[in-house]
Design a protein around this motif. Structure first.
Motif, PDB file in Angstrom:
ATOM      1  N   SER A 107      46.571 -24.639  10.277  1.00  0.00           N
ATOM      2  CA  SER A 107      46.135 -24.846   8.897  1.00  0.00           C
ATOM      3  C   SER A 107      45.739 -23.543   8.211  1.00  0.00           C
ATOM      4  O   SER A 107      45.807 -23.433   6.988  1.00  0.00           O
ATOM      5  N   PRO A 116      49.501 -18.833   6.512  1.00  0.00           N
ATOM      6  CA  PRO A 116      50.114 -18.913   5.182  1.00  0.00           C
ATOM      7  C   PRO A 116      51.348 -19.800   5.220  1.00  0.00           C
ATOM      8  O   PRO A 116      51.827 -20.193   6.283  1.00  0.00           O
ATOM      9  N   SER A 117      51.881 -20.106   4.047  1.00  0.00           N
ATOM     10  CA  SER A 117      53.072 -20.946   3.967  1.00  0.00           C
ATOM     11  C   SER A 117      54.255 -20.252   4.636  1.00  0.00           C
ATOM     12  O   SER A 117      54.233 -19.043   4.882  1.00  0.00           O
ATOM     13  N   GLN A 118      55.294 -21.039   4.929  1.00  0.00           N
ATOM     14  CA  GLN A 118      56.472 -20.462   5.568  1.00  0.00           C
ATOM     15  C   GLN A 118      57.107 -19.386   4.693  1.00  0.00           C
ATOM     16  O   GLN A 118      57.588 -18.365   5.202  1.00  0.00           O
ATOM     17  N   HIS A 119      57.108 -19.619   3.391  1.00  0.00           N
ATOM     18  CA  HIS A 119      57.648 -18.606   2.479  1.00  0.00           C
ATOM     19  C   HIS A 119      56.853 -17.313   2.578  1.00  0.00           C
ATOM     20  O   HIS A 119      57.425 -16.217   2.634  1.00  0.00           O
ATOM     21  N   ARG A 120      55.525 -17.430   2.638  1.00  0.00           N
ATOM     22  CA  ARG A 120      54.675 -16.241   2.755  1.00  0.00           C
ATOM     23  C   ARG A 120      54.856 -15.572   4.116  1.00  0.00           C
ATOM     24  O   ARG A 120      54.830 -14.337   4.215  1.00  0.00           O
ATOM     25  N   GLN A 121      55.066 -16.371   5.143  1.00  0.00           N
ATOM     26  CA  GLN A 121      55.301 -15.801   6.470  1.00  0.00           C
ATOM     27  C   GLN A 121      56.582 -14.969   6.481  1.00  0.00           C
ATOM     28  O   GLN A 121      56.628 -13.884   7.071  1.00  0.00           O
TER      29      GLN A 121
END
Length: 219
Positions: free
Chosen positions: A6, A9-14
């Protein structure tokens, strides 16, 4: 699993973080070239090669590499390479400036090694009816696997240091003494223990892909 992820970060941020670190590695490679420092060039060059393994495994071997795993791998090699370069304007590397930097990178690298061992053992366990690995055995195996790899790594560091001294050149990898080596083993074990405890939550897809490839070879 949701509680453990939780805070991520989001997958896009990753993916963005992964790309930024890859760009940073390219920059560090040019820093090494500009300084004429073979250690930086080799360490960052190897790190860049490692960052290309996830897309290679996914494309050619159909092993799923989600953004978390790619970020995990990239972070480990980036921090190691960054430690050999140091901060801008500094005359010393982070490995020599910060006492815990070497231990942190050892723990991260050991967790990657442990991840490979865990996924392989679980795939064999699920693939072959005649093979059964109790969970306790898997945990012990991972720790022993990591420690064995750590021993090989320390031997490699020692051999490189001796060779560099004999040739009169700067060593690519550095040993800081017996006490540091023992601490490396401790932090290697920590990295392996983390994977032994939580590997199942993050490596299930990879385990399944390896099992599928094993099954396709036996058909």
């Amino acid at each position: 699993m949701r509680n453990l992820t939780s805070w991520l970060p989001s997958q896009h941020r990753q993916r963005q973080l992964t790309y930024l670190m890859e760009i940073g590695l390219i920059g560090m490679l040019f820093v090494g070239i500009e300084r004429g420092n073979g250690g930086i060039v080799i360490n960052t060059g190897v790190a860049l090669i490692v960052t290309q393994l996830p897309p290679l495994l996914e494309r050619d071997y159909e092993i799923p590499m989600d953004p978390r795993l790619t970020l995990w791998i990239t972070t480990a090699v980036f921090l190691h390479a960054f430690g050999t370069v140091g901060l801008p304007g500094a005359t010393r590397t982070l490995y020599s400036q910060i006492w815990w930097w070497d231990h942190m990178t050892h723990a991260l690298s050991a967790s990657l090694v442990a991840g490979v061992g865990y996924a392989t053992v679980r795939a064999l366990h699920e693939h072959t009816d005649g093979i059964h690995f109790p969970q306790r055995f898997v945990a012990v195996f991972i720790l022993l696997f990591v420690l064995a790899f750590g021993v090989l790594w320390e031997i490699l560091e020692f051999a490189i240091a001796l060779s560099a001294e004999a040739l009169g050149i700067r060593a690519v990898l550095t040993q800081y003494g017996l006490e540091d080596t023992m601490l490396d083993f401790v932090f290697n074990s920590i990295g392996g223990l983390i994977v032994a405890l939580w590997g199942g939550a993050y490596l299930t897809d990879i385990t399944g892909a390896i099992r599928t490839r094993l099954e396709s070879r036996t058909e």
